[in-house]
Design a protein around this motif. Structure first.
Motif, PDB file in Angstrom:
ATOM      1  N   SER A   1      12.576  -9.684 -23.294  1.00  0.00           N
ATOM      2  CA  SER A   1      12.719 -10.245 -21.819  1.00  0.00           C
ATOM      3  C   SER A   1      14.350 -10.904 -22.083  1.00  0.00           C
ATOM      4  N   ALA A   2      14.702 -11.664 -22.555  1.00  0.00           N
ATOM      5  CA  ALA A   2      15.908 -12.894 -22.434  1.00  0.00           C
ATOM      6  C   ALA A   2      16.853 -12.286 -22.550  1.00  0.00           C
ATOM      7  N   THR A   3      17.330 -12.762 -21.488  1.00  0.00           N
ATOM      8  CA  THR A   3      19.519 -11.961 -21.170  1.00  0.00           C
ATOM      9  C   THR A   3      20.207 -13.259 -20.821  1.00  0.00           C
ATOM     10  N   PRO A   4      19.907 -13.775 -22.247  1.00  0.00           N
ATOM     11  CA  PRO A   4      20.925 -15.650 -22.413  1.00  0.00           C
ATOM     12  C   PRO A   4      22.365 -15.275 -22.569  1.00  0.00           C
ATOM     13  N   GLN A   5      22.885 -13.921 -22.614  1.00  0.00           N
ATOM     14  CA  GLN A   5      24.092 -13.548 -22.513  1.00  0.00           C
ATOM     15  C   GLN A   5      24.216 -13.426 -21.363  1.00  0.00           C
ATOM     16  N   VAL A   6      23.684 -12.493 -20.720  1.00  0.00           N
ATOM     17  CA  VAL A   6      23.673 -11.990 -18.976  1.00  0.00           C
ATOM     18  C   VAL A   6      24.131 -13.191 -18.034  1.00  0.00           C
ATOM     19  N   ASP A   7      23.164 -14.491 -18.454  1.00  0.00           N
ATOM     20  CA  ASP A   7      23.110 -15.554 -17.948  1.00  0.00           C
ATOM     21  C   ASP A   7      24.439 -16.241 -18.241  1.00  0.00           C
ATOM     22  N   ALA A   8      24.391 -16.431 -19.008  1.00  0.00           N
ATOM     23  CA  ALA A   8      25.890 -17.197 -19.085  1.00  0.00           C
ATOM     24  C   ALA A   8      27.288 -16.991 -19.115  1.00  0.00           C
ATOM     25  N   ARG A   9      27.346 -15.300 -19.309  1.00  0.00           N
ATOM     26  CA  ARG A   9      28.357 -14.230 -18.130  1.00  0.00           C
ATOM     27  C   ARG A   9      28.110 -14.739 -16.872  1.00  0.00           C
ATOM     28  N   GLN A  10      27.119 -14.494 -16.669  1.00  0.00           N
ATOM     29  CA  GLN A  10      27.633 -14.706 -14.840  1.00  0.00           C
ATOM     30  C   GLN A  10      27.970 -16.086 -14.247  1.00  0.00           C
TER      31      GLN A  10
ATOM     32  N   GLU B   1      27.521 -10.551  -4.356  1.00  0.00           N
ATOM     33  CA  GLU B   1      27.936  -9.209  -5.570  1.00  0.00           C
ATOM     34  C   GLU B   1      27.183  -9.841  -6.821  1.00  0.00           C
ATOM     35  N   GLN B   2      27.256 -11.345  -6.411  1.00  0.00           N
ATOM     36  CA  GLN B   2      26.429 -12.201  -7.523  1.00  0.00           C
ATOM     37  C   GLN B   2      24.843 -12.152  -7.843  1.00  0.00           C
ATOM     38  N   ALA B   3      24.833 -11.854  -6.597  1.00  0.00           N
ATOM     39  CA  ALA B   3      23.169 -12.427  -5.940  1.00  0.00           C
ATOM     40  C   ALA B   3      23.074 -10.936  -6.081  1.00  0.00           C
ATOM     41  N   ASP B   4      23.398 -10.163  -5.487  1.00  0.00           N
ATOM     42  CA  ASP B   4      22.763  -8.293  -6.664  1.00  0.00           C
ATOM     43  C   ASP B   4      22.720  -8.527  -7.502  1.00  0.00           C
ATOM     44  N   ILE B   5      22.686  -9.005  -8.473  1.00  0.00           N
ATOM     45  CA  ILE B   5      22.840  -8.986  -9.741  1.00  0.00           C
ATOM     46  C   ILE B   5      21.976  -9.281 -10.558  1.00  0.00           C
ATOM     47  N   ARG B   6      21.980 -10.898  -9.454  1.00  0.00           N
ATOM     48  CA  ARG B   6      20.481 -11.774 -10.150  1.00  0.00           C
ATOM     49  C   ARG B   6      18.885 -10.453  -9.730  1.00  0.00           C
ATOM     50  N   HIS B   7      18.930 -10.157  -8.454  1.00  0.00           N
ATOM     51  CA  HIS B   7      18.163  -9.768  -8.281  1.00  0.00           C
ATOM     52  C   HIS B   7      17.868  -8.164  -8.869  1.00  0.00           C
TER      53      HIS B   7
END
Length: 107
Positions: free
Chosen positions: A30-39, A66-72
């Motif tokens: 469930s971890a998404t560190p690459q997504v978090d770093a990219r965002q 758009e960034q908020a939509d990705i976080r959601h």
């Protein structure tokens, strides 16, 4: 402006890192560190472009939304404890689209 970029980027990376450290260690799926770093990098690009005057307020708000939509979407994907391959693919596509939008708006 380089100092402002560095400060904003550092703050975003620190915030993303703090969130990564708060995750339970037993759930790597469930971890998404690459997504978090990219965002975090994308948010830093948006902030820097806005402060340098390359984005209007409207463009800035649109890109931030758009960034908020990705976080959601990421939060919904993690809600069941597993981020599937399809959810990761969708996240990557959303991040790709956001990156293109940032590049075009800040040009």
């Amino acid at each position: 402006m380089l100092n402002l970029k560095t400060l904003v980027f550092g703050a975003l990376i620190a915030a993303a890192s703090a969130g990564a450290m708060a995750r339970p260690m037993g759930h790597p799926v469930s971890a998404t560190p690459q997504v978090d770093a990219r965002q975090a990098r994308q948010e830093a690009r948006i902030e820097a472009a806005f402060h340098e005057g390359r984005l209007s307020r409207r463009e800035f708000r649109h890109l931030r939304r758009e960034q908020a939509d990705i976080r959601h979407f990421e939060a919904r994907a993690k809600a069941d404890g597993v981020v599937t391959r399809d959810e990761r693919r969708t996240l990557d596509e959303m991040l790709d689209r956001a990156s293109r939008n940032i590049r075009r708006a800040a040009a």
